[in-house]
Scaffold this active site. Structure first.
Site, PDB file in Angstrom:
ATOM      1  N   SER A  69      42.031  46.628  41.396  1.00  0.00           N
ATOM      2  CA  SER A  69      42.544  46.381  40.048  1.00  0.00           C
ATOM      3  C   SER A  69      43.273  47.610  39.524  1.00  0.00           C
ATOM      4  O   SER A  69      42.938  48.747  39.901  1.00  0.00           O
ATOM      5  CB  SER A  69      41.348  46.078  39.139  1.00  0.00           C
ATOM      6  OG  SER A  69      41.722  46.182  37.794  1.00  0.00           O
ATOM      7  N   TYR A  95      32.377  48.007  35.744  1.00  0.00           N
ATOM      8  CA  TYR A  95      33.217  47.115  36.559  1.00  0.00           C
ATOM      9  C   TYR A  95      34.317  47.914  37.262  1.00  0.00           C
ATOM     10  O   TYR A  95      34.512  47.818  38.471  1.00  0.00           O
ATOM     11  CB  TYR A  95      33.848  46.011  35.684  1.00  0.00           C
ATOM     12  CG  TYR A  95      34.988  45.300  36.378  1.00  0.00           C
ATOM     13  CD1 TYR A  95      34.735  44.404  37.420  1.00  0.00           C
ATOM     14  CD2 TYR A  95      36.322  45.546  36.025  1.00  0.00           C
ATOM     15  CE1 TYR A  95      35.776  43.775  38.083  1.00  0.00           C
ATOM     16  CE2 TYR A  95      37.363  44.917  36.686  1.00  0.00           C
ATOM     17  CZ  TYR A  95      37.085  44.024  37.711  1.00  0.00           C
ATOM     18  OH  TYR A  95      38.118  43.409  38.375  1.00  0.00           O
ATOM     19  N   LYS A 154      35.211  48.948  41.505  1.00  0.00           N
ATOM     20  CA  LYS A 154      36.480  48.843  42.249  1.00  0.00           C
ATOM     21  C   LYS A 154      36.850  50.205  42.828  1.00  0.00           C
ATOM     22  O   LYS A 154      37.285  50.304  43.977  1.00  0.00           O
ATOM     23  CB  LYS A 154      37.599  48.334  41.338  1.00  0.00           C
ATOM     24  CG  LYS A 154      37.409  46.918  40.834  1.00  0.00           C
ATOM     25  CD  LYS A 154      37.386  45.908  41.959  1.00  0.00           C
ATOM     26  CE  LYS A 154      37.170  44.480  41.477  1.00  0.00           C
ATOM     27  NZ  LYS A 154      36.931  43.517  42.543  1.00  0.00           N
TER      28      LYS A 154
HETATM   29  P1  NAD Z   1      36.600  34.576  39.677  1.00  0.00           P
HETATM   30  O1  NAD Z   1      35.305  34.909  39.047  1.00  0.00           O
HETATM   31  O2  NAD Z   1      37.336  33.371  39.215  1.00  0.00           O
HETATM   32  O3  NAD Z   1      36.406  34.452  41.268  1.00  0.00           O
HETATM   33  C1  NAD Z   1      35.458  35.206  41.980  1.00  0.00           C
HETATM   34  C2  NAD Z   1      34.672  34.235  42.857  1.00  0.00           C
HETATM   35  O4  NAD Z   1      33.714  34.978  43.610  1.00  0.00           O
HETATM   36  C3  NAD Z   1      33.904  33.187  42.049  1.00  0.00           C
HETATM   37  O5  NAD Z   1      34.192  31.904  42.564  1.00  0.00           O
HETATM   38  C4  NAD Z   1      32.439  33.558  42.258  1.00  0.00           C
HETATM   39  O6  NAD Z   1      31.603  32.425  42.265  1.00  0.00           O
HETATM   40  C5  NAD Z   1      32.497  34.270  43.601  1.00  0.00           C
HETATM   41  N1  NAD Z   1      31.430  35.270  43.806  1.00  0.00           N
HETATM   42  C6  NAD Z   1      31.050  36.264  42.963  1.00  0.00           C
HETATM   43  N2  NAD Z   1      30.055  36.981  43.513  1.00  0.00           N
HETATM   44  C7  NAD Z   1      29.803  36.435  44.728  1.00  0.00           C
HETATM   45  C8  NAD Z   1      28.889  36.726  45.766  1.00  0.00           C
HETATM   46  N3  NAD Z   1      27.983  37.700  45.642  1.00  0.00           N
HETATM   47  N4  NAD Z   1      28.903  35.972  46.889  1.00  0.00           N
HETATM   48  C9  NAD Z   1      29.795  34.953  47.012  1.00  0.00           C
HETATM   49  N5  NAD Z   1      30.687  34.619  46.063  1.00  0.00           N
HETATM   50  C10 NAD Z   1      30.680  35.354  44.923  1.00  0.00           C
HETATM   51  O7  NAD Z   1      37.525  35.869  39.566  1.00  0.00           O
HETATM   52  P2  NAD Z   1      39.087  36.058  39.863  1.00  0.00           P
HETATM   53  O8  NAD Z   1      39.780  36.264  38.576  1.00  0.00           O
HETATM   54  O9  NAD Z   1      39.567  35.019  40.806  1.00  0.00           O
HETATM   55  O10 NAD Z   1      39.035  37.473  40.587  1.00  0.00           O
HETATM   56  C11 NAD Z   1      38.930  37.599  42.007  1.00  0.00           C
HETATM   57  C12 NAD Z   1      38.788  39.072  42.356  1.00  0.00           C
HETATM   58  O11 NAD Z   1      39.898  39.783  41.819  1.00  0.00           O
HETATM   59  C13 NAD Z   1      37.539  39.732  41.764  1.00  0.00           C
HETATM   60  O12 NAD Z   1      37.030  40.636  42.708  1.00  0.00           O
HETATM   61  C14 NAD Z   1      38.076  40.456  40.550  1.00  0.00           C
HETATM   62  O13 NAD Z   1      37.289  41.569  40.213  1.00  0.00           O
HETATM   63  C15 NAD Z   1      39.453  40.870  41.029  1.00  0.00           C
HETATM   64  N6  NAD Z   1      40.411  41.104  39.921  1.00  0.00           N
HETATM   65  C16 NAD Z   1      40.629  40.108  39.005  1.00  0.00           C
HETATM   66  C17 NAD Z   1      41.517  40.325  37.949  1.00  0.00           C
HETATM   67  C18 NAD Z   1      41.751  39.271  36.898  1.00  0.00           C
HETATM   68  O14 NAD Z   1      42.308  39.594  35.847  1.00  0.00           O
HETATM   69  N7  NAD Z   1      41.405  38.003  37.128  1.00  0.00           N
HETATM   70  C19 NAD Z   1      42.181  41.560  37.850  1.00  0.00           C
HETATM   71  C20 NAD Z   1      41.945  42.533  38.814  1.00  0.00           C
HETATM   72  C21 NAD Z   1      41.050  42.289  39.854  1.00  0.00           C
END
Ligand code: NAD
Ligand code: UDP
Length: 338
Positions: A124, A149, A153
């Site tokens: 991120s 958080y 990362k």
């Molecule tokens: P999201 O919560 O929609 O998707 C994450 C998925 O991972 C979910 O379906 C959840 O059920 C699953 N999950 C969580 N912990 C788990 C575990 N221990 N075992 C198996 N599955 C697990 O989030 P997103 O927005 O799709 O983000 C995906 C990734 O991108 C994350 O790592 C997040 O930190 C990163 N990210 C997101 C953003 C944003 O703005 N959405 C920005 C930067 C980074």
């Protein structure tokens, strides 16, 4: 050979599954449904037009992971699984360190054991911390994150980089996302936050549909053109396509590379609100309130490394992002709950 997608039922993961299949990859999906629903998987399969194996499994479950690697030929992992609520991470940091950091360590241990040493990781822009000025470039020193958080990362980036130093067979692409918004153009999948959204776009669309009364804009006294915060909003489908390019790259190279996924253009909160109203012909009442603690004024990427290293560039504009977010919200007022 297939690509394992952890967290593949989530917001970014579900869009990436579709783009990976469109690009000709075979995929295997893992999720523990902590922050997603089976309906997201059903719709992802329907939009992909092709079935793929799914495992309900936690990334901290080494035995469960071994089974996936034994039952499928996995050549690389796109690792989305993680917890992402900044405020919650301040309240319950150990849960975040366990799920995100420990989970990634367990995953890497099983990958190494099974001879799969290629990973595309969801990092991120938050790893750039408070001090670096935008546009942010990958060679800037990272760290100084303001919450647990962000620190997960930062730590995971360090762990994966150490792994590449220790063993030259590893290949890792650290994708630093800016602000993903928008949804699949079908309106069938999108972001489905639990409770009151923390992020700007889901809040705006829930105001537009009447679920929330008005948007609170956090501060109009930043050193930005209109005083509201400036961010690098990127369409989730562009972001998903960045993962296809990063996978192509990881399969052909070794070592660790950090790559920004952003458009390189900053828009303000008011720009986004106005673009949303204009694109969709809806009203978004708002009120200006105090700054949100921990927020920065302007955060946007220099996306040139993604272009030179991966051959990837964002193609969709703010209007597409607003239109697609609204299509998803208006067709699914209760998200996947219906
Ligand atoms: P999201 O919560 O929609 O998707 C994450 C998925 O991972 C979910 O379906 C959840 O059920 C699953 N999950 C969580 N912990 C788990 C575990 N221990 N075992 C198996 N599955 C697990 O989030 P997103 O927005 O799709 O983000 C995906 C990734 O991108 C994350 O790592 C997040 O930190 C990163 N990210 C997101 C953003 C944003 O703005 N959405 C920005 C930067 C980074
Ligand atoms: N923001 C806002 N009201 C909200 C949510 C967010 O004014 O209800 C602003 C926030 O201050 C920031 C921008 O919108 O300037 C993007 O915030 P978001 O939480 O979506 O992403 P961040 O960049 O903080 O990760």
């Amino acid at each position: 050979m297939a690509i394992l997608i952890t967290g593949g039922c989530g917001y970014i993961g579900s869009h990436t599954c579709i783009e990976m299949i469109k690009a000709g990859y075979d995929i295997v999906v893992l999720d523990n449904y902590y922050n997603s629903k089976p309906e997201a998987l059903n719709r992802t399969r329907e939009l992909a037009g092709k079935d793929f194996p799914f495992y309900e499994c936690d990334i901290r479950d080494a035995e469960g992971l071994r089974r996936i690697f034994k039952e499928n030929k996995i050549e690389a992992v796109i690792h989305f699984a993680g917890l992402k609520a900044v405020g919650e991470s301040v309240q319950i940091p150990l849960k975040y360190y366990d799920n995100n950091v420990n989970g990634t360590v367990v995953l890497c241990q099983v990958m190494a054991e099974m001879g799969c040493k290629r990973m595309i990781f969801s990092s991120s822009a938050t790893v750039y911390g408070e001090k670096n000025p935008s546009p942010l470039t990958e060679d800037m020193e990272i760290g100084g994150c303001t919450n647990p958080y962000g620190r997960t990362k930062f730590m995971i980036e360090g762990i994966l980089s150490d792994l590449c130093v220790s063993d030259p067979e590893w290949s890792v692409v650290l994708l630093r996302y800016f602000n993903p918004i928008g949804a699949h153009e079908s309106g069938r999948i999108g972001e489905d936050p639990n409770g009151i959204p923390n992020n700007l776009m889901p809040y705006v669309s829930q105001v537009a549909i009447g679920k929330l009364a008005r948007l609170s804009i956090f501060g109009d006294d930043y050193d930005t053109p209109d005083g509201t915060g400036v961010r690098d909003f990127i369409h989730v489908v562009d972001l998903a396509r960045g993962h296809v390019k990063a996978t192509d790259y990881a399969l052909a190279h070794t070592g660790a590379e950090a790559v920004n996924l952003g458009t390189g253009t900053g828009y303000s909160v008011l720009d986004l609100v106005n673009a949303f109203k204009e694109a969709n012909g809806v009203d978004v009442p708002y009120v200006i309130v105090d700054r949100r603690p921990g927020d920065l004024g302007a955060v946007y990427s220099d996306p040139s490394k993604a272009a030179s290293l991966l051959g990837w560039k964002a193609e969709k504009g703010l209007e597409d992002m607003c239109r697609d977010s609204w299509r998803w919200q208006s067709q699914n007022p209760k998200g996947y709950a219906e």
